[in-house]
Design a protein around this motif. Structure first.
Motif, short mmCIF file in Angstrom:
data_model
loop_
_atom_site.label_atom_id
_atom_site.label_comp_id
_atom_site.label_asym_id
_atom_site.label_seq_id
_atom_site.Cartn_x
_atom_site.Cartn_y
_atom_site.Cartn_z
N PRO A 1 1.62 9.18 3.90
CA PRO A 1 0.24 8.69 3.64
C PRO A 1 -0.48 9.79 3.61
O PRO A 1 -1.66 10.00 3.12
CB PRO A 1 0.14 7.73 4.77
CG PRO A 1 0.93 8.06 5.89
CD PRO A 1 2.32 8.44 5.04
N SER B 1 0.69 -1.16 -0.04
CA SER B 1 0.11 0.13 -0.03
C SER B 1 0.86 1.24 0.05
O SER B 1 0.51 2.21 -0.29
CB SER B 1 -0.82 0.27 1.11
OG SER B 1 -0.20 -0.29 2.48
N ARG B 2 2.21 1.04 0.35
CA ARG B 2 3.09 2.31 0.35
C ARG B 2 3.05 2.73 -1.09
O ARG B 2 3.27 4.00 -1.13
CB ARG B 2 4.55 1.68 0.85
CG ARG B 2 5.39 2.99 0.86
CD ARG B 2 6.78 2.47 1.72
NE ARG B 2 7.14 0.94 1.22
CZ ARG B 2 8.20 0.82 0.21
NH1 ARG B 2 8.88 1.86 0.02
NH2 ARG B 2 8.62 -0.35 0.15
N ARG B 3 2.79 1.88 -2.01
CA ARG B 3 3.08 2.60 -3.55
C ARG B 3 1.58 3.65 -3.78
O ARG B 3 1.86 4.49 -4.61
CB ARG B 3 2.38 1.43 -4.40
CG ARG B 3 3.45 0.30 -4.63
CD ARG B 3 3.06 -0.58 -5.47
NE ARG B 3 4.38 -1.62 -5.33
CZ ARG B 3 5.59 -1.32 -5.84
NH1 ARG B 3 5.69 -0.52 -6.71
NH2 ARG B 3 6.35 -2.26 -5.73
N ASP B 4 0.75 3.76 -2.72
CA ASP B 4 -0.18 4.77 -2.99
C ASP B 4 -0.01 5.95 -2.20
O ASP B 4 -0.55 6.79 -2.26
CB ASP B 4 -1.63 4.08 -2.43
CG ASP B 4 -2.05 2.74 -3.09
OD1 ASP B 4 -1.85 2.59 -4.40
OD2 ASP B 4 -2.30 1.87 -2.38
N TRP B 5 1.08 5.89 -1.52
CA TRP B 5 1.48 7.50 -0.85
C TRP B 5 1.95 8.41 -1.78
O TRP B 5 2.76 8.03 -2.65
CB TRP B 5 2.53 7.13 0.26
CG TRP B 5 2.01 6.27 1.26
CD1 TRP B 5 0.82 5.58 1.56
CD2 TRP B 5 3.21 5.79 2.45
NE1 TRP B 5 0.89 5.03 2.84
CE2 TRP B 5 2.14 5.21 3.46
CE3 TRP B 5 4.21 6.36 2.99
CZ2 TRP B 5 2.64 4.72 4.66
CZ3 TRP B 5 4.43 5.83 4.24
CH2 TRP B 5 3.62 4.97 4.91
#
Lengths: 121, 319
Positions: free
Chosen positions: A56, A28-32
Protein backbone atom coordinates in the motif's frame (compact mmCIF):
# COMPACT_ATOMS: atom_id res chain seq x y z
CA UNK A 1 -5.26 -38.01 -19.87
CA UNK A 2 -4.81 -34.98 -22.07
CA UNK A 3 -6.61 -32.73 -19.62
CA UNK A 4 -3.70 -32.78 -17.25
CA UNK A 5 -0.10 -31.92 -17.59
CA UNK A 6 3.08 -31.59 -15.59
CA UNK A 7 3.45 -27.89 -15.30
CA UNK A 8 4.89 -25.94 -12.49
CA UNK A 9 7.69 -27.19 -10.38
CA UNK A 10 5.36 -28.78 -7.92
CA UNK A 11 4.06 -31.31 -10.40
CA UNK A 12 0.99 -32.41 -12.22
CA UNK A 13 -1.85 -29.99 -12.49
CA UNK A 14 -5.13 -30.28 -14.32
CA UNK A 15 -5.97 -28.15 -17.32
CA UNK A 16 -9.55 -29.28 -17.85
CA UNK A 17 -12.93 -27.90 -16.79
CA UNK A 18 -13.37 -26.75 -13.36
CA UNK A 19 -14.89 -26.11 -10.01
CA UNK A 20 -17.96 -23.78 -9.93
CA UNK A 21 -17.31 -20.09 -10.43
CA UNK A 22 -18.46 -17.38 -8.05
CA UNK A 23 -18.46 -13.63 -8.39
CA UNK A 24 -15.25 -12.13 -7.00
CA UNK A 25 -15.35 -9.45 -4.33
CA UNK A 26 -13.91 -6.05 -5.11
CA UNK A 27 -10.62 -5.97 -3.28
CA UNK A 28 -8.71 -2.87 -2.39
CA UNK A 29 -5.48 -4.86 -2.72
CA UNK A 30 -5.91 -4.32 -6.45
CA UNK A 31 -5.10 -0.68 -5.85
CA UNK A 32 -1.73 -1.42 -4.30
CA UNK A 33 1.07 -0.30 -6.59
CA UNK A 34 3.73 -2.66 -7.88
CA UNK A 35 7.15 -2.08 -6.34
CA UNK A 36 10.44 -3.32 -7.75
CA UNK A 37 12.82 -4.56 -5.05
CA UNK A 38 16.60 -4.16 -4.99
CA UNK A 39 18.80 -5.80 -2.35
CA UNK A 40 22.40 -5.13 -1.39
CA UNK A 41 23.70 -8.59 -0.58
CA UNK A 42 26.55 -7.37 1.58
CA UNK A 43 28.75 -4.36 2.07
CA UNK A 44 30.81 -3.69 -1.00
CA UNK A 45 28.20 -4.91 -3.48
CA UNK A 46 25.65 -2.98 -5.52
CA UNK A 47 21.96 -3.23 -4.91
CA UNK A 48 20.62 -5.83 -7.34
CA UNK A 49 17.09 -6.24 -8.62
CA UNK A 50 15.51 -9.33 -7.05
CA UNK A 51 11.83 -9.13 -7.94
CA UNK A 52 8.69 -7.22 -7.21
CA UNK A 53 5.77 -7.04 -4.81
CA UNK A 54 2.62 -5.06 -4.12
CA UNK A 55 2.26 -2.85 -1.07
CA UNK A 56 0.00 0.00 0.00
CA UNK A 57 2.88 2.41 0.62
CA UNK A 58 6.67 2.73 0.59
CA UNK A 59 7.18 1.73 4.20
CA UNK A 60 5.06 -1.41 3.92
CA UNK A 61 6.89 -2.24 0.70
CA UNK A 62 10.22 -2.28 2.56
CA UNK A 63 8.81 -4.51 5.30
CA UNK A 64 7.26 -6.90 2.80
CA UNK A 65 10.50 -6.96 0.80
CA UNK A 66 12.38 -8.01 3.92
CA UNK A 67 10.02 -10.94 4.48
CA UNK A 68 9.89 -12.05 0.86
CA UNK A 69 13.48 -11.54 -0.25
CA UNK A 70 15.77 -11.68 2.80
CA UNK A 71 14.75 -14.61 4.99
CA UNK A 72 18.31 -15.97 5.06
CA UNK A 73 20.66 -13.02 5.42
CA UNK A 74 20.46 -12.27 1.71
CA UNK A 75 20.68 -8.57 2.32
CA UNK A 76 21.97 -5.68 4.39
CA UNK A 77 19.99 -2.99 2.60
CA UNK A 78 16.80 -2.84 0.57
CA UNK A 79 15.57 -0.33 -1.99
CA UNK A 80 12.00 -0.32 -3.22
CA UNK A 81 10.73 1.85 -6.04
CA UNK A 82 7.32 1.99 -7.64
CA UNK A 83 7.55 0.20 -10.96
CA UNK A 84 5.61 3.03 -12.55
CA UNK A 85 8.40 5.46 -11.60
CA UNK A 86 11.11 3.59 -13.49
CA UNK A 87 12.16 5.07 -16.80
CA UNK A 88 13.61 2.44 -19.13
CA UNK A 89 15.78 2.85 -22.18
CA UNK A 90 13.06 1.87 -24.63
CA UNK A 91 9.67 0.20 -24.76
CA UNK A 92 11.36 -3.07 -25.61
CA UNK A 93 14.77 -4.61 -25.12
CA UNK A 94 15.75 -5.01 -28.75
CA UNK A 95 17.16 -1.60 -28.73
CA UNK A 96 19.09 0.31 -31.41
CA UNK A 97 20.20 2.66 -28.65
CA UNK A 98 23.03 0.28 -27.79
CA UNK A 99 24.14 -0.38 -31.35
CA UNK A 100 26.67 2.51 -31.45
CA UNK A 101 28.88 0.80 -28.87
CA UNK A 102 28.95 -2.43 -30.87
CA UNK A 103 31.55 -1.39 -33.44
CA UNK A 104 33.97 0.50 -31.20
CA UNK A 105 36.44 -2.25 -30.53
CA UNK A 106 39.18 0.33 -29.94
CA UNK A 107 37.54 1.08 -26.58
CA UNK A 108 38.73 -2.28 -25.27
CA UNK A 109 42.28 -2.91 -24.08
CA UNK A 110 42.54 -6.07 -26.17
CA UNK A 111 42.41 -3.92 -29.34
CA UNK A 112 46.02 -2.88 -28.82
CA UNK A 113 48.95 -5.13 -29.48
CA UNK A 114 51.82 -4.59 -27.11
CA UNK A 115 55.12 -6.52 -27.39
CA UNK A 116 55.39 -9.30 -24.84
CA UNK A 117 58.55 -7.92 -23.31
CA UNK A 118 56.79 -4.80 -22.07
CA UNK A 119 56.22 -5.36 -18.35
CA UNK A 120 53.23 -4.37 -16.21
CA UNK A 121 50.79 -3.62 -19.02
CA UNK B 1 27.44 -16.74 -23.06
CA UNK B 2 27.74 -13.85 -25.51
CA UNK B 3 25.23 -11.04 -25.83
CA UNK B 4 22.28 -11.36 -28.19
CA UNK B 5 22.83 -10.00 -31.69
CA UNK B 6 22.72 -6.25 -32.03
CA UNK B 7 21.16 -6.14 -35.47
CA UNK B 8 17.70 -6.67 -34.10
CA UNK B 9 14.58 -5.87 -36.07
CA UNK B 10 13.03 -2.59 -35.10
CA UNK B 11 10.01 -2.86 -37.35
CA UNK B 12 6.78 -4.46 -36.31
CA UNK B 13 7.41 -7.11 -38.94
CA UNK B 14 6.01 -10.23 -37.28
CA UNK B 15 8.27 -12.60 -39.22
CA UNK B 16 11.39 -10.74 -38.24
CA UNK B 17 10.28 -10.66 -34.62
CA UNK B 18 9.47 -14.37 -34.66
CA UNK B 19 12.84 -15.09 -36.26
CA UNK B 20 14.63 -13.11 -33.56
CA UNK B 21 12.67 -14.90 -30.86
CA UNK B 22 13.50 -18.29 -32.38
CA UNK B 23 17.16 -17.35 -32.71
CA UNK B 24 17.29 -16.21 -29.09
CA UNK B 25 15.83 -19.52 -27.91
CA UNK B 26 18.08 -21.53 -30.24
CA UNK B 27 21.17 -19.74 -28.95
CA UNK B 28 20.22 -20.57 -25.37
CA UNK B 29 19.70 -16.91 -24.50
CA UNK B 30 16.94 -15.81 -22.17
CA UNK B 31 13.75 -14.11 -23.20
CA UNK B 32 13.18 -11.00 -21.08
CA UNK B 33 9.88 -9.32 -20.19
CA UNK B 34 9.78 -6.61 -22.80
CA UNK B 35 10.97 -8.79 -25.68
CA UNK B 36 8.49 -9.67 -28.34
CA UNK B 37 7.21 -13.20 -27.80
CA UNK B 38 4.56 -15.37 -29.48
CA UNK B 39 1.17 -15.25 -27.78
CA UNK B 40 1.28 -18.97 -27.16
CA UNK B 41 4.61 -18.66 -25.34
CA UNK B 42 3.24 -15.89 -23.14
CA UNK B 43 0.01 -17.75 -22.37
CA UNK B 44 1.80 -21.02 -21.65
CA UNK B 45 4.18 -19.25 -19.28
CA UNK B 46 1.44 -17.35 -17.45
CA UNK B 47 -0.50 -20.57 -17.00
CA UNK B 48 2.52 -22.57 -15.87
CA UNK B 49 3.96 -19.92 -13.54
CA UNK B 50 0.53 -19.19 -12.03
CA UNK B 51 -0.11 -22.88 -11.45
CA UNK B 52 3.31 -23.19 -9.89
CA UNK B 53 2.67 -20.15 -7.66
CA UNK B 54 -0.73 -21.48 -6.63
CA UNK B 55 0.87 -24.82 -5.76
CA UNK B 56 3.29 -23.10 -3.41
CA UNK B 57 0.49 -21.16 -1.74
CA UNK B 58 -1.90 -24.11 -1.41
CA UNK B 59 1.11 -26.19 -0.41
CA UNK B 60 1.30 -24.26 2.85
CA UNK B 61 -1.89 -25.91 4.05
CA UNK B 62 -1.10 -29.64 4.45
CA UNK B 63 1.95 -28.89 6.57
CA UNK B 64 0.49 -25.79 8.16
CA UNK B 65 -2.10 -28.10 9.71
CA UNK B 66 0.66 -29.40 12.00
CA UNK B 67 2.11 -26.09 13.14
CA UNK B 68 0.16 -26.05 16.39
CA UNK B 69 0.81 -29.73 17.03
CA UNK B 70 4.56 -29.87 16.38
CA UNK B 71 6.19 -32.22 18.89
CA UNK B 72 8.87 -29.76 20.03
CA UNK B 73 9.80 -26.12 19.81
CA UNK B 74 12.64 -27.08 17.47
CA UNK B 75 10.31 -28.87 15.07
CA UNK B 76 7.82 -26.05 15.27
CA UNK B 77 10.41 -23.39 14.39
CA UNK B 78 11.61 -25.52 11.46
CA UNK B 79 8.10 -26.14 10.17
CA UNK B 80 7.17 -22.50 10.53
CA UNK B 81 10.24 -21.50 8.48
CA UNK B 82 9.37 -24.05 5.83
CA UNK B 83 5.75 -22.96 5.52
CA UNK B 84 6.90 -19.34 5.35
CA UNK B 85 9.29 -20.31 2.55
CA UNK B 86 6.39 -21.77 0.57
CA UNK B 87 4.63 -18.42 0.85
CA UNK B 88 7.84 -16.74 -0.32
CA UNK B 89 8.11 -19.11 -3.28
CA UNK B 90 4.58 -18.24 -4.26
CA UNK B 91 5.48 -14.56 -4.12
CA UNK B 92 8.61 -14.99 -6.29
CA UNK B 93 6.49 -16.76 -8.86
CA UNK B 94 3.59 -14.29 -8.86
CA UNK B 95 6.23 -11.62 -9.33
CA UNK B 96 7.51 -13.49 -12.42
CA UNK B 97 3.96 -13.92 -13.75
CA UNK B 98 3.38 -10.20 -13.44
CA UNK B 99 6.28 -9.47 -15.78
CA UNK B 100 4.14 -11.13 -18.46
CA UNK B 101 1.23 -8.80 -17.87
CA UNK B 102 -0.73 -10.96 -15.43
CA UNK B 103 -2.30 -9.33 -12.37
CA UNK B 104 -1.50 -10.94 -9.05
CA UNK B 105 -4.87 -10.43 -7.38
CA UNK B 106 -6.51 -11.66 -10.53
CA UNK B 107 -4.49 -14.88 -10.48
CA UNK B 108 -5.56 -15.54 -6.89
CA UNK B 109 -9.18 -14.99 -7.85
CA UNK B 110 -8.80 -17.43 -10.72
CA UNK B 111 -7.39 -20.04 -8.35
CA UNK B 112 -10.27 -19.59 -5.93
CA UNK B 113 -12.82 -19.69 -8.71
CA UNK B 114 -11.33 -22.90 -10.08
CA UNK B 115 -10.21 -21.32 -13.33
CA UNK B 116 -6.56 -22.00 -12.60
CA UNK B 117 -5.05 -25.07 -11.00
CA UNK B 118 -2.46 -26.22 -8.52
CA UNK B 119 -0.57 -29.44 -8.08
CA UNK B 120 -2.63 -32.52 -7.31
CA UNK B 121 -0.30 -33.56 -4.49
CA UNK B 122 -1.69 -30.97 -2.08
CA UNK B 123 -5.13 -32.53 -2.15
CA UNK B 124 -3.98 -35.34 0.12
CA UNK B 125 -4.34 -35.01 3.90
CA UNK B 126 -1.52 -34.99 6.44
CA UNK B 127 -2.68 -37.59 8.95
CA UNK B 128 0.35 -37.78 11.27
CA UNK B 129 3.51 -35.83 11.99
CA UNK B 130 5.43 -38.37 9.92
CA UNK B 131 3.62 -36.87 6.93
CA UNK B 132 5.52 -33.63 7.53
CA UNK B 133 8.77 -35.56 7.16
CA UNK B 134 7.61 -37.53 4.15
CA UNK B 135 6.39 -34.39 2.39
CA UNK B 136 9.81 -32.83 2.87
CA UNK B 137 11.58 -35.95 1.66
CA UNK B 138 9.37 -37.13 -1.21
CA UNK B 139 7.18 -34.21 -2.26
CA UNK B 140 9.91 -31.60 -2.01
CA UNK B 141 12.35 -34.12 -3.45
CA UNK B 142 10.11 -34.52 -6.48
CA UNK B 143 9.68 -30.75 -6.64
CA UNK B 144 13.47 -30.36 -6.72
CA UNK B 145 13.68 -32.79 -9.66
CA UNK B 146 11.11 -30.67 -11.48
CA UNK B 147 12.53 -27.34 -10.47
CA UNK B 148 16.27 -27.65 -10.96
CA UNK B 149 15.94 -27.83 -14.78
CA UNK B 150 13.53 -24.88 -14.63
CA UNK B 151 16.44 -22.73 -13.41
CA UNK B 152 17.50 -22.87 -17.08
CA UNK B 153 14.05 -22.11 -18.42
CA UNK B 154 14.10 -19.79 -21.43
CA UNK B 155 12.08 -17.07 -19.71
CA UNK B 156 14.47 -14.99 -17.59
CA UNK B 157 12.23 -13.96 -14.67
CA UNK B 158 10.93 -17.52 -14.27
CA UNK B 159 14.43 -18.99 -14.31
CA UNK B 160 15.64 -16.43 -11.78
CA UNK B 161 12.68 -17.12 -9.48
CA UNK B 162 13.42 -20.83 -9.71
CA UNK B 163 17.04 -20.30 -8.69
CA UNK B 164 15.84 -18.63 -5.49
CA UNK B 165 13.31 -21.39 -4.91
CA UNK B 166 15.82 -24.19 -5.46
CA UNK B 167 18.27 -22.71 -2.98
CA UNK B 168 15.58 -23.01 -0.33
CA UNK B 169 14.10 -26.38 -1.35
CA UNK B 170 17.22 -28.18 -0.23
CA UNK B 171 16.50 -27.14 3.37
CA UNK B 172 12.94 -28.45 2.93
CA UNK B 173 14.06 -31.86 1.80
CA UNK B 174 16.79 -32.26 4.36
CA UNK B 175 14.65 -31.23 7.32
CA UNK B 176 12.08 -33.81 6.22
CA UNK B 177 14.60 -36.58 5.86
CA UNK B 178 16.19 -35.75 9.21
CA UNK B 179 12.78 -35.76 10.85
CA UNK B 180 12.19 -39.26 9.45
CA UNK B 181 15.62 -40.49 10.53
CA UNK B 182 14.79 -39.31 14.05
CA UNK B 183 11.47 -41.13 14.06
CA UNK B 184 13.05 -44.30 12.63
CA UNK B 185 15.46 -44.27 15.56
CA UNK B 186 12.51 -44.06 17.94
CA UNK B 187 9.85 -46.56 18.95
CA UNK B 188 8.16 -49.28 16.90
CA UNK B 189 5.06 -47.11 16.79
CA UNK B 190 7.06 -44.22 15.34
CA UNK B 191 8.65 -46.46 12.73
CA UNK B 192 5.20 -47.77 11.78
CA UNK B 193 4.01 -44.19 11.48
CA UNK B 194 6.81 -43.37 9.04
CA UNK B 195 6.13 -46.48 6.95
CA UNK B 196 2.43 -45.65 6.83
CA UNK B 197 3.19 -42.13 5.62
CA UNK B 198 5.58 -43.45 2.97
CA UNK B 199 2.90 -45.91 1.80
CA UNK B 200 0.41 -43.09 1.36
CA UNK B 201 2.70 -40.51 -0.29
CA UNK B 202 4.87 -42.62 -2.60
CA UNK B 203 2.49 -43.00 -5.52
CA UNK B 204 1.07 -39.47 -5.38
CA UNK B 205 4.69 -38.23 -5.42
CA UNK B 206 5.33 -40.13 -8.66
CA UNK B 207 2.15 -38.63 -10.09
CA UNK B 208 3.55 -35.14 -9.46
CA UNK B 209 5.55 -35.46 -12.67
CA UNK B 210 2.38 -35.58 -14.71
CA UNK B 211 1.05 -38.00 -17.31
CA UNK B 212 3.36 -40.31 -19.24
CA UNK B 213 5.17 -38.82 -22.23
CA UNK B 214 2.90 -40.75 -24.57
CA UNK B 215 -0.01 -38.79 -23.16
CA UNK B 216 1.41 -35.33 -22.62
CA UNK B 217 0.42 -33.32 -25.70
CA UNK B 218 1.73 -29.91 -24.61
CA UNK B 219 5.19 -31.12 -23.59
CA UNK B 220 6.74 -31.01 -27.06
CA UNK B 221 5.88 -27.35 -27.57
CA UNK B 222 7.05 -26.40 -24.07
CA UNK B 223 10.34 -28.18 -24.68
CA UNK B 224 10.76 -26.54 -28.10
CA UNK B 225 10.30 -23.18 -26.40
CA UNK B 226 12.82 -24.06 -23.74
CA UNK B 227 10.23 -23.55 -21.01
CA UNK B 228 10.60 -27.17 -20.04
CA UNK B 229 13.89 -29.02 -20.33
CA UNK B 230 13.08 -32.69 -19.68
CA UNK B 231 10.08 -34.93 -20.27
CA UNK B 232 7.74 -36.05 -17.48
CA UNK B 233 8.92 -39.67 -17.62
CA UNK B 234 12.56 -38.67 -17.67
CA UNK B 235 12.14 -36.58 -14.51
CA UNK B 236 10.05 -39.29 -12.83
CA UNK B 237 12.75 -41.88 -13.52
CA UNK B 238 15.40 -39.53 -12.19
CA UNK B 239 13.38 -39.10 -8.98
CA UNK B 240 12.95 -42.84 -8.48
CA UNK B 241 16.66 -43.45 -9.03
CA UNK B 242 17.54 -40.80 -6.47
CA UNK B 243 15.00 -41.89 -3.90
CA UNK B 244 15.37 -45.67 -3.70
CA UNK B 245 18.82 -45.55 -2.06
CA UNK B 246 17.54 -42.88 0.35
CA UNK B 247 14.69 -45.22 1.35
CA UNK B 248 17.21 -47.97 2.02
CA UNK B 249 19.25 -45.78 4.35
CA UNK B 250 16.08 -44.71 6.10
CA UNK B 251 14.95 -48.30 6.48
CA UNK B 252 11.51 -47.98 4.92
CA UNK B 253 9.93 -50.05 2.17
CA UNK B 254 8.61 -48.25 -0.89
CA UNK B 255 5.13 -49.67 -1.59
CA UNK B 256 5.89 -51.10 -5.03
CA UNK B 257 6.50 -54.85 -5.42
CA UNK B 258 7.78 -54.27 -8.97
CA UNK B 259 10.55 -51.92 -7.89
CA UNK B 260 13.87 -53.41 -8.98
CA UNK B 261 17.25 -52.34 -10.25
CA UNK B 262 17.77 -52.91 -13.96
CA UNK B 263 21.35 -54.20 -14.05
CA UNK B 264 21.84 -53.10 -17.65
CA UNK B 265 20.80 -49.49 -17.33
CA UNK B 266 21.55 -49.03 -13.65
CA UNK B 267 18.10 -47.49 -13.29
CA UNK B 268 15.14 -48.68 -11.25
CA UNK B 269 12.11 -50.26 -12.88
CA UNK B 270 8.85 -49.48 -11.13
CA UNK B 271 5.28 -50.66 -11.30
CA UNK B 272 2.34 -49.10 -13.14
CA UNK B 273 0.97 -45.80 -11.86
CA UNK B 274 -2.76 -45.48 -11.23
CA UNK B 275 -3.50 -42.66 -13.65
CA UNK B 276 -7.19 -42.85 -12.83
CA UNK B 277 -6.36 -41.72 -9.32
CA UNK B 278 -4.48 -38.71 -10.65
CA UNK B 279 -7.40 -37.88 -12.92
CA UNK B 280 -9.79 -38.20 -10.01
CA UNK B 281 -7.78 -35.95 -7.71
CA UNK B 282 -7.15 -33.23 -10.23
CA UNK B 283 -10.72 -33.17 -11.42
CA UNK B 284 -11.69 -32.10 -7.91
CA UNK B 285 -12.46 -35.45 -6.30
CA UNK B 286 -9.36 -35.84 -4.16
CA UNK B 287 -9.64 -36.06 -0.40
CA UNK B 288 -9.02 -32.38 0.30
CA UNK B 289 -9.74 -30.34 -2.86
CA UNK B 290 -12.77 -28.51 -1.47
CA UNK B 291 -11.08 -27.84 1.86
CA UNK B 292 -7.95 -26.36 0.27
CA UNK B 293 -9.87 -23.90 -1.88
CA UNK B 294 -12.27 -23.02 0.92
CA UNK B 295 -9.37 -22.09 3.15
CA UNK B 296 -7.69 -20.02 0.46
CA UNK B 297 -10.96 -18.23 -0.14
CA UNK B 298 -11.37 -17.54 3.57
CA UNK B 299 -7.81 -16.18 3.74
CA UNK B 300 -8.63 -13.75 0.95
CA UNK B 301 -12.06 -12.68 2.13
CA UNK B 302 -11.64 -12.73 5.91
CA UNK B 303 -8.45 -10.71 5.71
CA UNK B 304 -9.79 -8.19 3.20
CA UNK B 305 -10.30 -5.67 6.01
CA UNK B 306 -6.55 -5.62 6.66
CA UNK B 307 -5.74 -4.69 3.10
CA UNK B 308 -8.55 -2.14 3.10
CA UNK B 309 -7.23 -0.55 6.27
CA UNK B 310 -3.68 -0.42 4.90
CA UNK B 311 -4.93 1.15 1.70
CA UNK B 312 -6.96 3.74 3.61
CA UNK B 313 -3.94 4.57 5.76
CA UNK B 314 -1.70 4.96 2.72
CA UNK B 315 -4.22 7.24 1.01
CA UNK B 316 -4.59 9.39 4.09
CA UNK B 317 -0.85 9.93 4.29
CA UNK B 318 -0.48 10.69 0.60
CA UNK B 319 -2.78 13.70 0.68
Amino acid sequence: MSELTAEGGHGAVPTGPEVPVEAKPALSRRDWPLYEVFVRGKRGLNHVHVGSLHAPDDEMAVHAARDVYTRRNEGVSIWVVKAADITASSPDEKDPMFAPSGDKVYRHPTFYEIPENVPHM
Amino acid sequence: MSAPPLDRPTSSDEHALQALFDATIAAGHRIEPRDWMPDGYRKTLVRQIAQHAHSEIIGMQPEGDWLLAAPSLRRKAILLAKVQDEAGHGMYLYSAAETLGADRADLTDKLIEGRQKYSSIFNYPTLTYADVGVIGWLVDGAAICNQVPLCRSSYGPYARAMIRVCKEESFHQRQGYELLLTMMAGTDAQRAMVQDAVDRWWWPSLMMFGPPDTDSPNSAQSMAWGIKRHSNDELRQRFVDMTVPQAEVLGVTLPDPDLSLDPETGRYRFGPIDWDELKRVISGRGPCNAERIARRRAARDDNAWVTEAATAYARKHQS
